[in-house]
Motif scaffolding. Sequence first.
Motif, PDB file in Angstrom:
ATOM      1  N   PHE A  55      51.215  -2.890 120.981  1.00  0.00           N
ATOM      2  CA  PHE A  55      52.488  -2.191 120.812  1.00  0.00           C
ATOM      3  C   PHE A  55      53.583  -3.196 120.463  1.00  0.00           C
ATOM      4  CE2 PHE A  55      49.941   0.130 123.909  1.00  0.00           C
ATOM      5  CZ  PHE A  55      49.956   1.410 123.387  1.00  0.00           C
ATOM      6  N   HIS A  56      54.496  -2.776 119.603  1.00  0.00           N
ATOM      7  CA  HIS A  56      55.616  -3.649 119.269  1.00  0.00           C
ATOM      8  C   HIS A  56      56.839  -2.827 118.862  1.00  0.00           C
ATOM      9  CE1 HIS A  56      53.453  -3.047 115.464  1.00  0.00           C
ATOM     10  NE2 HIS A  56      54.635  -3.132 114.902  1.00  0.00           N
ATOM     11  N   VAL A  57      57.993  -3.489 118.908  1.00  0.00           N
ATOM     12  CA  VAL A  57      59.256  -2.858 118.521  1.00  0.00           C
ATOM     13  C   VAL A  57      59.289  -2.781 117.000  1.00  0.00           C
ATOM     14  CG1 VAL A  57      61.774  -3.088 118.601  1.00  0.00           C
ATOM     15  CG2 VAL A  57      60.385  -3.808 120.566  1.00  0.00           C
ATOM     16  N   PRO A  58      59.641  -1.630 116.441  1.00  0.00           N
ATOM     17  CA  PRO A  58      59.692  -1.511 114.979  1.00  0.00           C
ATOM     18  C   PRO A  58      60.688  -2.492 114.358  1.00  0.00           C
ATOM     19  CG  PRO A  58      59.887   0.643 116.007  1.00  0.00           C
ATOM     20  CD  PRO A  58      59.980  -0.377 117.103  1.00  0.00           C
ATOM     21  N   ALA A  82      66.547  10.934 116.680  1.00  0.00           N
ATOM     22  CA  ALA A  82      67.257  10.036 115.757  1.00  0.00           C
ATOM     23  C   ALA A  82      68.309   9.230 116.510  1.00  0.00           C
ATOM     24  CB  ALA A  82      67.899  10.844 114.621  1.00  0.00           C
ATOM     25  N   SER A  83      68.992   9.849 117.456  1.00  0.00           N
ATOM     26  CA  SER A  83      69.997   9.138 118.248  1.00  0.00           C
ATOM     27  C   SER A  83      69.363   8.009 119.058  1.00  0.00           C
ATOM     28  CB  SER A  83      70.732  10.096 119.187  1.00  0.00           C
ATOM     29  OG  SER A  83      71.740  10.780 118.501  1.00  0.00           O
ATOM     30  N   ASP A  84      68.210   8.275 119.643  1.00  0.00           N
ATOM     31  CA  ASP A  84      67.516   7.227 120.404  1.00  0.00           C
ATOM     32  C   ASP A  84      67.161   6.052 119.497  1.00  0.00           C
ATOM     33  OD1 ASP A  84      67.624   8.542 122.838  1.00  0.00           O
ATOM     34  OD2 ASP A  84      65.624   9.427 122.631  1.00  0.00           O
ATOM     35  N   ARG A  85      66.664   6.352 118.316  1.00  0.00           N
ATOM     36  CA  ARG A  85      66.239   5.294 117.396  1.00  0.00           C
ATOM     37  C   ARG A  85      67.428   4.526 116.812  1.00  0.00           C
ATOM     38  NH1 ARG A  85      62.799   8.138 113.285  1.00  0.00           N
ATOM     39  NH2 ARG A  85      62.331   6.047 112.544  1.00  0.00           N
ATOM     40  N   LEU A  86      68.589   5.173 116.710  1.00  0.00           N
ATOM     41  CA  LEU A  86      69.785   4.529 116.159  1.00  0.00           C
ATOM     42  C   LEU A  86      70.641   3.836 117.219  1.00  0.00           C
ATOM     43  CD1 LEU A  86      70.924   7.227 113.577  1.00  0.00           C
ATOM     44  CD2 LEU A  86      70.232   4.873 113.065  1.00  0.00           C
ATOM     45  N   HIS A  87      70.366   4.062 118.480  1.00  0.00           N
ATOM     46  CA  HIS A  87      71.251   3.601 119.549  1.00  0.00           C
ATOM     47  C   HIS A  87      71.496   2.089 119.518  1.00  0.00           C
ATOM     48  CE1 HIS A  87      73.457   4.509 123.221  1.00  0.00           C
ATOM     49  NE2 HIS A  87      73.066   3.320 123.637  1.00  0.00           N
ATOM     50  N   ALA A  88      70.454   1.311 119.352  1.00  0.00           N
ATOM     51  CA  ALA A  88      70.632  -0.159 119.334  1.00  0.00           C
ATOM     52  C   ALA A  88      71.545  -0.582 118.186  1.00  0.00           C
ATOM     53  CB  ALA A  88      69.278  -0.858 119.225  1.00  0.00           C
ATOM     54  N   PHE A  89      71.487   0.117 117.058  1.00  0.00           N
ATOM     55  CA  PHE A  89      72.370  -0.203 115.938  1.00  0.00           C
ATOM     56  C   PHE A  89      73.794   0.271 116.219  1.00  0.00           C
ATOM     57  CE2 PHE A  89      68.146  -0.179 114.086  1.00  0.00           C
ATOM     58  CZ  PHE A  89      68.145  -1.437 113.498  1.00  0.00           C
ATOM     59  N   ARG A  90      73.920   1.415 116.891  1.00  0.00           N
ATOM     60  CA  ARG A  90      75.257   1.903 117.245  1.00  0.00           C
ATOM     61  C   ARG A  90      75.963   0.921 118.184  1.00  0.00           C
ATOM     62  NH1 ARG A  90      73.371   8.039 118.206  1.00  0.00           N
ATOM     63  NH2 ARG A  90      73.435   8.711 116.044  1.00  0.00           N
ATOM     64  N   VAL A 133      52.325   2.636 132.589  1.00  0.00           N
ATOM     65  CA  VAL A 133      52.970   1.905 131.500  1.00  0.00           C
ATOM     66  C   VAL A 133      52.246   2.182 130.185  1.00  0.00           C
ATOM     67  CG1 VAL A 133      53.514  -0.395 130.587  1.00  0.00           C
ATOM     68  CG2 VAL A 133      53.980   0.143 132.982  1.00  0.00           C
ATOM     69  N   ARG A 134      50.916   2.163 130.214  1.00  0.00           N
ATOM     70  CA  ARG A 134      50.161   2.473 128.992  1.00  0.00           C
ATOM     71  C   ARG A 134      50.468   3.890 128.513  1.00  0.00           C
ATOM     72  NH1 ARG A 134      45.181   1.669 131.143  1.00  0.00           N
ATOM     73  NH2 ARG A 134      45.260  -0.392 131.982  1.00  0.00           N
ATOM     74  N   ASP A 135      50.527   4.828 129.451  1.00  0.00           N
ATOM     75  CA  ASP A 135      50.859   6.217 129.086  1.00  0.00           C
ATOM     76  C   ASP A 135      52.250   6.300 128.462  1.00  0.00           C
ATOM     77  OD1 ASP A 135      48.402   7.030 130.078  1.00  0.00           O
ATOM     78  OD2 ASP A 135      49.221   7.757 131.992  1.00  0.00           O
ATOM     79  N   VAL A 136      53.195   5.571 129.041  1.00  0.00           N
ATOM     80  CA  VAL A 136      54.568   5.553 128.528  1.00  0.00           C
ATOM     81  C   VAL A 136      54.606   4.940 127.134  1.00  0.00           C
ATOM     82  CG1 VAL A 136      56.806   4.431 128.845  1.00  0.00           C
ATOM     83  CG2 VAL A 136      55.729   5.618 130.752  1.00  0.00           C
ATOM     84  N   VAL A 171      55.405   5.737 121.339  1.00  0.00           N
ATOM     85  CA  VAL A 171      54.900   5.692 119.959  1.00  0.00           C
ATOM     86  C   VAL A 171      55.122   7.066 119.321  1.00  0.00           C
ATOM     87  CG1 VAL A 171      52.824   5.543 118.524  1.00  0.00           C
ATOM     88  CG2 VAL A 171      53.228   3.828 120.284  1.00  0.00           C
ATOM     89  N   GLY A 172      54.817   8.113 120.065  1.00  0.00           N
ATOM     90  CA  GLY A 172      55.026   9.473 119.570  1.00  0.00           C
ATOM     91  C   GLY A 172      56.483   9.761 119.252  1.00  0.00           C
ATOM     92  N   GLU A 173      57.387   9.115 119.984  1.00  0.00           N
ATOM     93  CA  GLU A 173      58.827   9.288 119.746  1.00  0.00           C
ATOM     94  C   GLU A 173      59.362   8.312 118.700  1.00  0.00           C
ATOM     95  OE1 GLU A 173      60.953   9.213 123.465  1.00  0.00           O
ATOM     96  OE2 GLU A 173      59.582  10.666 124.366  1.00  0.00           O
TER      97      GLU A 173
END
Length: 194
Positions: free
Chosen positions: A66-69, A137-145, A45-48, A53-55
Motif C-alpha cells: 500500500f502507498h499514498v497516491p 472528492a473532499s477527502d482526496r483534496l483535503h491535503a491540497f486544500r 489495519v489491513r482491513d482499513v 483503497v476502495g475510497e
Amino acid sequence: MSPIQAMERSYSALKQMLREGRYAPGARLEANRLAEELGVSMTPVRDVLHRLVGERLIEAASGEGFHVPRLTESELRDLYEWNSALLLIAVRTAREEPQTLSIEDLLGTTADQTALVFDRMASAAPNQEIRASIASASDRLHAFRMLEDTILEPMIGELDEIMIRDQGQPQSIRRYHLRRMRAVPLLLRERDKG
C-alpha cells in the motif's frame, strides 16, 4: 477493545492522517508499523488499508503493498474538475437550503471549512450518490486544500460567495475550482516539499 472498535478507531485515525497529508506522496504504508503506531493488531489495519483503497485515498500494487497516491498535474486538475461538476449537480438538484455554518464551524482551518461547506451543499441534494462522491472528492483534496492558504492568498469571501444560493452560485463554484486548477503545479510542488 472489540475488533469493530479497533477497526473504526484505526480507520478514523489513518484517514485523518492521510487527509492531513502526514505521509508523502508515494510513501509506503506498512500494516505492521501502522498497527504499532495505532496500538492495535495488524488485522484491523489491513482491513482499513483495503477500505481506504476502495475510497481511493491510498493505492495498492501487487508485490508493492500500500502507498499514498502520487497525483500528476492532470490527475489533480481532473479531481478539482470532478469536485466542481459534482457540486454544480448538487446545487442544481437541491431541494432545500444548505445548513448555514455556525461560529464553531468557522474555528477550523480553511481546509476544514471548505470540506464542511461542500458537505452542507451536498446534503441539500436528494441523490445519495452525489453526496458520497462529494465527500470522497473532499477527502482526496483535503491535503491540497491545507496548502491553498499559502499559495492562493487572498481567499477571503470565496466560501461565502459559494454558499449564497442565487443565479451567480454556479459561476462562483466554477471560479473557485478554476483558480485551483490553474494553481495545480504550485500545489504539487508545495506538497512535495513537505
